[in-house]
Design an enzyme around this catalytic site. Sequence first.
Site, mmCIF file in Angstrom:
data_model
loop_
_atom_site.group_PDB
_atom_site.id
_atom_site.type_symbol
_atom_site.label_atom_id
_atom_site.label_comp_id
_atom_site.label_asym_id
_atom_site.label_seq_id
_atom_site.Cartn_x
_atom_site.Cartn_y
_atom_site.Cartn_z
ATOM 1 N N CYS A 45 37.507 -30.817 21.902
ATOM 2 C CA CYS A 45 37.015 -29.449 21.678
ATOM 3 C C CYS A 45 37.690 -28.807 20.472
ATOM 4 O O CYS A 45 37.056 -28.069 19.710
ATOM 5 C CB CYS A 45 37.275 -28.587 22.905
ATOM 6 S SG CYS A 45 36.540 -29.178 24.427
ATOM 7 N N THR A 46 38.967 -29.059 20.323
ATOM 8 C CA THR A 46 39.706 -28.491 19.197
ATOM 9 C C THR A 46 39.106 -28.946 17.873
ATOM 10 O O THR A 46 38.913 -28.142 16.947
ATOM 11 C CB THR A 46 41.195 -28.888 19.294
ATOM 12 O OG1 THR A 46 41.735 -28.347 20.514
ATOM 13 C CG2 THR A 46 41.980 -28.364 18.109
#
Length: 211
Positions: A45-46
């Site tokens: 996600c980062t």
Amino acid sequence: MSLRIGDDAPNFKAQTSQGEIDFYEYLGDSWGVLFSHPADYTPVCTTELGKTASLKDEFDKRNVKVIALSTDNVESHKGWINDINETQGVEVNFPIIGDESREISLAYDMIHPNASLTATVRSLFVIGPDKKIKLIISYPASTGRNFQEILRVIDSLQLTAYHSVATPADWKDGEDVVVLPSIKSEDIPAKFPKGFTEVRSYLRTTPQPNK
């Protein structure tokens, strides 16, 4: 009930990393991309949110507003954004929805119980200015999205929304497109003055009309 292409995108009010929003008001007359993440402070996600921030100019030139969602709270999002900015070399410039109640996630069918009872899968919705869903893509939590494909599909959606064409396999912006079968061959020259090639009676190609 699952959402399908052509359905109205459910409207909602939500707290985000940039304050409270009404989704329809946030979109205004723009196209929209709403995409979910399984949780804050997760590695894939980062990278995805960093990539989204780095593509701001690409989304802007397509008149697209992006907004992300996680079932963690807004304070968690704000701390995570600092990590994203530092590790990905970007400035997150779009809101992230805090959906602790999972109300929005459930409305958009982002939680797939056989994958997880609580975390969202990587759902992505492209929404038109008419607030209808134009595209749905779902990835498992373990697989990051291909953002060049997302931009490619948006190019296709915007092109085909305003011209009587479809885009063939592996099409990219600037390449030839397919004339819709509903257009008679004798009507093509007036509608597509750049010319056309008739491969078969049902397969006619023409240069991209908006280039």
